[in-house]
Design a protein around this motif. Structure first.
Motif, PDB file in Angstrom:
ATOM      1  N   LYS A   9      40.780  19.315  64.755  1.00 31.21           N
ATOM      2  CA  LYS A   9      39.428  19.688  65.639  1.00 31.21           C
ATOM      3  C   LYS A   9      39.223  20.979  65.739  1.00 31.21           C
ATOM      4  O   LYS A   9      38.287  21.445  65.848  1.00 31.21           O
ATOM      5  CB  LYS A   9      39.665  18.885  67.178  1.00 31.21           C
ATOM      6  CG  LYS A   9      38.467  19.095  68.152  1.00 31.21           C
ATOM      7  CD  LYS A   9      38.625  18.263  69.439  1.00 31.21           C
ATOM      8  CE  LYS A   9      37.472  18.718  70.300  1.00 31.21           C
ATOM      9  NZ  LYS A   9      37.929  18.835  71.776  1.00 31.21           N
ATOM     10  N   ILE A  10      40.323  21.881  66.270  1.00 33.71           N
ATOM     11  CA  ILE A  10      40.356  23.240  66.599  1.00 33.71           C
ATOM     12  C   ILE A  10      39.895  23.938  65.278  1.00 33.71           C
ATOM     13  O   ILE A  10      39.032  24.718  65.213  1.00 33.71           O
ATOM     14  CB  ILE A  10      41.626  23.554  67.204  1.00 33.71           C
ATOM     15  CG1 ILE A  10      41.784  23.146  68.448  1.00 33.71           C
ATOM     16  CG2 ILE A  10      41.744  25.103  67.049  1.00 33.71           C
ATOM     17  CD1 ILE A  10      43.209  23.334  69.017  1.00 33.71           C
ATOM     18  N   ARG A  11      40.460  23.295  64.173  1.00 31.60           N
ATOM     19  CA  ARG A  11      40.294  24.061  62.780  1.00 31.60           C
ATOM     20  C   ARG A  11      38.883  23.580  62.432  1.00 31.60           C
ATOM     21  O   ARG A  11      38.187  24.666  61.884  1.00 31.60           O
ATOM     22  CB  ARG A  11      41.097  23.470  61.655  1.00 31.60           C
ATOM     23  CG  ARG A  11      40.896  24.026  60.375  1.00 31.60           C
ATOM     24  CD  ARG A  11      41.864  23.223  59.310  1.00 31.60           C
ATOM     25  NE  ARG A  11      41.802  21.942  59.056  1.00 31.60           N
ATOM     26  CZ  ARG A  11      40.670  21.242  58.477  1.00 31.60           C
ATOM     27  NH1 ARG A  11      39.715  21.867  57.882  1.00 31.60           N
ATOM     28  NH2 ARG A  11      40.721  20.017  58.493  1.00 31.60           N
ATOM     29  N   LYS A  12      38.462  22.655  62.818  1.00 30.85           N
ATOM     30  CA  LYS A  12      36.753  22.409  62.410  1.00 30.85           C
ATOM     31  C   LYS A  12      36.087  23.023  63.422  1.00 30.85           C
ATOM     32  O   LYS A  12      34.866  23.595  62.668  1.00 30.85           O
ATOM     33  CB  LYS A  12      36.616  20.909  62.650  1.00 30.85           C
ATOM     34  CG  LYS A  12      37.335  19.954  61.397  1.00 30.85           C
ATOM     35  CD  LYS A  12      36.587  19.960  60.407  1.00 30.85           C
ATOM     36  CE  LYS A  12      37.013  19.068  59.143  1.00 30.85           C
ATOM     37  NZ  LYS A  12      36.441  18.999  57.871  1.00 30.85           N
ATOM     38  N   GLU A  13      36.315  23.256  64.486  1.00 29.37           N
ATOM     39  CA  GLU A  13      35.313  23.898  65.609  1.00 29.37           C
ATOM     40  C   GLU A  13      35.352  25.631  65.000  1.00 29.37           C
ATOM     41  O   GLU A  13      34.337  26.087  65.049  1.00 29.37           O
ATOM     42  CB  GLU A  13      36.008  24.088  66.948  1.00 29.37           C
ATOM     43  CG  GLU A  13      35.920  22.747  67.609  1.00 29.37           C
ATOM     44  CD  GLU A  13      36.616  22.600  68.964  1.00 29.37           C
ATOM     45  OE1 GLU A  13      37.345  23.592  69.380  1.00 29.37           O
ATOM     46  OE2 GLU A  13      36.274  21.526  69.541  1.00 29.37           O
ATOM     47  N   LYS A  14      36.544  25.803  64.447  1.00 27.17           N
ATOM     48  CA  LYS A  14      36.416  27.351  63.746  1.00 27.17           C
ATOM     49  C   LYS A  14      35.850  27.445  62.550  1.00 27.17           C
ATOM     50  O   LYS A  14      35.889  28.474  62.050  1.00 27.17           O
ATOM     51  CB  LYS A  14      37.844  28.053  63.857  1.00 27.17           C
ATOM     52  CG  LYS A  14      38.644  27.858  65.231  1.00 27.17           C
ATOM     53  CD  LYS A  14      38.045  28.912  66.128  1.00 27.17           C
ATOM     54  CE  LYS A  14      38.844  28.980  67.258  1.00 27.17           C
ATOM     55  NZ  LYS A  14      38.348  29.942  68.345  1.00 27.17           N
ATOM     56  N   ASP A  15      35.370  26.349  62.271  1.00 29.88           N
ATOM     57  CA  ASP A  15      34.577  26.071  60.703  1.00 29.88           C
ATOM     58  C   ASP A  15      35.752  26.804  59.592  1.00 29.88           C
ATOM     59  O   ASP A  15      35.002  27.538  58.757  1.00 29.88           O
ATOM     60  CB  ASP A  15      33.337  26.952  60.746  1.00 29.88           C
ATOM     61  CG  ASP A  15      32.512  26.638  59.442  1.00 29.88           C
ATOM     62  OD1 ASP A  15      32.482  25.394  59.250  1.00 29.88           O
ATOM     63  OD2 ASP A  15      31.688  27.458  59.208  1.00 29.88           O
ATOM     64  N   MET A  16      36.941  26.188  59.889  1.00 32.04           N
ATOM     65  CA  MET A  16      37.743  26.550  58.589  1.00 32.04           C
ATOM     66  C   MET A  16      38.134  25.518  57.792  1.00 32.04           C
ATOM     67  O   MET A  16      38.132  24.257  58.466  1.00 32.04           O
ATOM     68  CB  MET A  16      39.195  27.222  59.395  1.00 32.04           C
ATOM     69  CG  MET A  16      38.861  28.406  59.925  1.00 32.04           C
ATOM     70  SD  MET A  16      40.459  28.907  60.907  1.00 32.04           S
ATOM     71  CE  MET A  16      41.262  29.829  59.182  1.00 32.04           C
ATOM     72  N   THR A  17      38.624  25.774  56.594  1.00 28.84           N
ATOM     73  CA  THR A  17      39.206  24.887  55.603  1.00 28.84           C
ATOM     74  C   THR A  17      40.732  24.718  55.896  1.00 28.84           C
ATOM     75  O   THR A  17      41.307  25.608  56.486  1.00 28.84           O
ATOM     76  CB  THR A  17      38.854  25.035  54.226  1.00 28.84           C
ATOM     77  OG1 THR A  17      39.528  26.166  53.898  1.00 28.84           O
ATOM     78  CG2 THR A  17      37.449  25.084  54.027  1.00 28.84           C
ATOM     79  N   LYS A  18      41.433  23.559  55.506  1.00 26.23           N
ATOM     80  CA  LYS A  18      42.904  23.733  55.314  1.00 26.23           C
ATOM     81  C   LYS A  18      43.426  24.903  54.918  1.00 26.23           C
ATOM     82  O   LYS A  18      44.290  25.477  55.084  1.00 26.23           O
ATOM     83  CB  LYS A  18      43.380  22.201  54.876  1.00 26.23           C
ATOM     84  CG  LYS A  18      43.172  20.935  55.691  1.00 26.23           C
ATOM     85  CD  LYS A  18      43.636  19.977  55.014  1.00 26.23           C
ATOM     86  CE  LYS A  18      43.006  18.705  55.733  1.00 26.23           C
ATOM     87  NZ  LYS A  18      41.603  18.315  55.107  1.00 26.23           N
ATOM     88  N   LEU A  19      42.875  24.937  53.456  1.00 21.51           N
ATOM     89  CA  LEU A  19      43.329  26.320  52.672  1.00 21.51           C
ATOM     90  C   LEU A  19      43.050  27.536  53.362  1.00 21.51           C
ATOM     91  O   LEU A  19      44.019  28.491  53.388  1.00 21.51           O
ATOM     92  CB  LEU A  19      42.261  26.411  51.449  1.00 21.51           C
ATOM     93  CG  LEU A  19      42.885  27.568  50.345  1.00 21.51           C
ATOM     94  CD1 LEU A  19      44.359  27.450  50.096  1.00 21.51           C
ATOM     95  CD2 LEU A  19      41.897  27.442  49.178  1.00 21.51           C
TER      96      LEU A  19
END
Length: 66
Positions: A9-19
């Motif tokens: 959720k936090i990663r998506k909120e920051k608009d980041m990919t796993k990479l």
């Protein structure tokens, strides 16, 4: 909400990919995936890295939410 779900959720909120996250923290994107789906638990080192990177407390990161 599990730790993995919260990380995602936090990663998506920051608009980041796993990479992108993996590159920023020197973690393979495959490991990020395992953390997010709950197949692997991050070490204390990586938990601290996630908290610092996302500018949140360890308590906030580890607190289970409904």
């Amino acid at each position: 909400m599990t730790l993995g779900e919260k990380l995602r959720k936090i990663r998506k909120e920051k608009d980041m990919t796993k990479l992108e996250l993996g590159t920023a923290l020197n973690v393979p994107k495959e490991r990020i995936k395992l953390y997010e789906i709950g197949e692997e638990e991050p070490s204390d080192f990586y938990l601290t890295s996630f908290a610092k990177y996302f500018n949140i407390s360890m308590d906030e990161l580890l607190k289970e939410e409904e």
